[in-house]
Design a protein around this motif. Structure first.
Motif, PDB file in Angstrom:
ATOM      1  N   PHE A  29       0.816  -1.203   0.000  1.00 16.00           N
ATOM      2  CA  PHE A  29       0.000   0.000   0.000  1.00 16.00           C
ATOM      3  C   PHE A  29       0.855   1.260   0.000  1.00 16.00           C
ATOM      4  O   PHE A  29       1.911   1.301   0.619  1.00 16.00           O
ATOM      5  CB  PHE A  29      -0.931   0.004   1.219  1.00 16.00           C
ATOM      6  CG  PHE A  29      -1.913  -1.131   1.208  1.00 16.00           C
ATOM      7  CD1 PHE A  29      -3.000  -1.115   0.349  1.00 16.00           C
ATOM      8  CD2 PHE A  29      -1.744  -2.218   2.053  1.00 16.00           C
ATOM      9  CE1 PHE A  29      -3.907  -2.158   0.329  1.00 16.00           C
ATOM     10  CE2 PHE A  29      -2.641  -3.267   2.042  1.00 16.00           C
ATOM     11  CZ  PHE A  29      -3.726  -3.239   1.174  1.00 16.00           C
ATOM     12  N   PRO A  30       0.358   2.293  -0.671  1.00 16.11           N
ATOM     13  CA  PRO A  30       1.115   3.552  -0.725  1.00 16.11           C
ATOM     14  C   PRO A  30       1.164   4.239   0.639  1.00 16.11           C
ATOM     15  O   PRO A  30       0.333   3.960   1.518  1.00 16.11           O
ATOM     16  CB  PRO A  30       0.327   4.397  -1.727  1.00 16.11           C
ATOM     17  CG  PRO A  30      -1.043   3.835  -1.718  1.00 16.11           C
ATOM     18  CD  PRO A  30      -0.896   2.377  -1.397  1.00 16.11           C
TER      19      PRO A  30
ATOM     20  N   GLN B 259      -1.211   4.067   4.264  1.00 13.22           N
ATOM     21  CA  GLN B 259      -0.644   3.706   5.558  1.00 13.22           C
ATOM     22  C   GLN B 259      -0.928   4.779   6.601  1.00 13.22           C
ATOM     23  O   GLN B 259      -1.273   4.468   7.747  1.00 13.22           O
ATOM     24  CB  GLN B 259       0.855   3.460   5.417  1.00 13.22           C
ATOM     25  CG  GLN B 259       1.171   2.245   4.567  1.00 13.22           C
ATOM     26  CD  GLN B 259       2.631   2.131   4.257  1.00 13.22           C
ATOM     27  OE1 GLN B 259       3.476   2.447   5.085  1.00 13.22           O
ATOM     28  NE2 GLN B 259       2.959   1.680   3.062  1.00 13.22           N
ATOM     29  N   GLU B 260      -0.815   6.043   6.207  1.00 15.62           N
ATOM     30  CA  GLU B 260      -1.093   7.140   7.136  1.00 15.62           C
ATOM     31  C   GLU B 260      -2.577   7.166   7.508  1.00 15.62           C
ATOM     32  O   GLU B 260      -2.930   7.345   8.667  1.00 15.62           O
ATOM     33  CB  GLU B 260      -0.669   8.482   6.534  1.00 15.62           C
ATOM     34  CG  GLU B 260      -0.811   9.646   7.485  1.00 15.62           C
ATOM     35  CD  GLU B 260       0.036   9.521   8.744  1.00 15.62           C
ATOM     36  OE1 GLU B 260      -0.413  10.034   9.794  1.00 15.62           O
ATOM     37  OE2 GLU B 260       1.129   8.919   8.717  1.00 15.62           O
ATOM     38  N   HIS B 261      -3.444   6.962   6.524  1.00 12.77           N
ATOM     39  CA  HIS B 261      -4.880   6.923   6.787  1.00 12.77           C
ATOM     40  C   HIS B 261      -5.216   5.773   7.732  1.00 12.77           C
ATOM     41  O   HIS B 261      -5.992   5.931   8.674  1.00 12.77           O
ATOM     42  CB  HIS B 261      -5.663   6.775   5.479  1.00 12.77           C
ATOM     43  CG  HIS B 261      -7.127   6.639   5.669  1.00 12.77           C
ATOM     44  ND1 HIS B 261      -7.928   7.676   6.088  1.00 12.77           N
ATOM     45  CD2 HIS B 261      -7.939   5.569   5.523  1.00 12.77           C
ATOM     46  CE1 HIS B 261      -9.175   7.252   6.175  1.00 12.77           C
ATOM     47  NE2 HIS B 261      -9.214   5.976   5.845  1.00 12.77           N
TER      48      HIS B 261
ATOM     49  N   LYS C 130      -5.938   4.980  15.368  1.00  7.31           N
ATOM     50  CA  LYS C 130      -5.875   5.875  16.523  1.00  7.31           C
ATOM     51  C   LYS C 130      -7.276   6.314  16.930  1.00  7.31           C
ATOM     52  O   LYS C 130      -7.615   6.322  18.125  1.00  7.31           O
ATOM     53  CB  LYS C 130      -5.008   7.088  16.194  1.00  7.31           C
ATOM     54  CG  LYS C 130      -4.922   8.086  17.332  1.00  7.31           C
ATOM     55  CD  LYS C 130      -4.071   9.280  16.940  1.00  7.31           C
ATOM     56  CE  LYS C 130      -4.068  10.317  18.054  1.00  7.31           C
ATOM     57  NZ  LYS C 130      -3.276  11.490  17.690  1.00  7.31           N
ATOM     58  N   GLU C 131      -8.112   6.686  15.960  1.00  7.67           N
ATOM     59  CA  GLU C 131      -9.470   7.113  16.273  1.00  7.67           C
ATOM     60  C   GLU C 131     -10.280   5.992  16.920  1.00  7.67           C
ATOM     61  O   GLU C 131     -11.066   6.237  17.843  1.00  7.67           O
ATOM     62  CB  GLU C 131     -10.175   7.625  15.014  1.00  7.67           C
ATOM     63  CG  GLU C 131      -9.646   8.957  14.527  1.00  7.67           C
ATOM     64  CD  GLU C 131      -9.805  10.086  15.540  1.00  7.67           C
ATOM     65  OE1 GLU C 131     -10.828  10.123  16.264  1.00  7.67           O
ATOM     66  OE2 GLU C 131      -8.908  10.938  15.611  1.00  7.67           O
ATOM     67  N   MET C 132     -10.087   4.761  16.462  1.00  5.97           N
ATOM     68  CA  MET C 132     -10.791   3.627  17.074  1.00  5.97           C
ATOM     69  C   MET C 132     -10.336   3.448  18.524  1.00  5.97           C
ATOM     70  O   MET C 132     -11.162   3.221  19.414  1.00  5.97           O
ATOM     71  CB  MET C 132     -10.551   2.338  16.284  1.00  5.97           C
ATOM     72  CG  MET C 132     -11.266   2.302  14.956  1.00  5.97           C
ATOM     73  SD  MET C 132     -13.073   2.396  15.105  1.00  5.97           S
ATOM     74  CE  MET C 132     -13.413   0.946  16.067  1.00  5.97           C
TER      75      MET C 132
END
Length: 71
Positions: A37-38, A42-44, A50-52
Motif C-alpha cells: 500500500f502507498p 498507511q497514514e490513513h 488511533k481514532e478507534m
C-alpha cells in the motif's frame, strides 16, 4: 532499542516460542502491508486505528464514570 517486557496474557496457554512466532508473524505482515500500500493509505490506516482506540478509551472512561456515580 529496548526489549519489551514479556507478557503472558494467558499463562499456560501459549508457550514463549509460540508468542515469539506470533510477534515475528506480525512483523512480517506489517512489512508486507507497507510493500503493498502507498504511504497515503498507511497514514490513513494509522489515523483510523488511533481514532478507534480513542473511541474505546472514551467508552471505557464513560463506563468508569457511571460506576463511580453508582457508589
Amino acid at each position: 532499542m529496548a526489549e519489551k517486557e514479556e507478557h503472558a496474557p494467558m499463562p499456560g496457554h501459549l508457550s514463549a516460542e509460540a508468542r515469539e512466532h506470533f510477534r515475528n508473524a506480525r512483523s512480517e505482515i506489517k512489512k508486507g502491508m507497507k510493500a503493498l500500500f502507498p504511504p497515503e493509505f498507511q497514514e490513513h490506516h494509522k489515523e483510523a486505528r488511533k481514532e478507534m482506540l480513542l473511541a474505546f478509551r472514551s467508552m471505557i472512561d464513560a463506563a468508569i464514570e457511571e460506576m463511580e456515580e453508582d457508589h
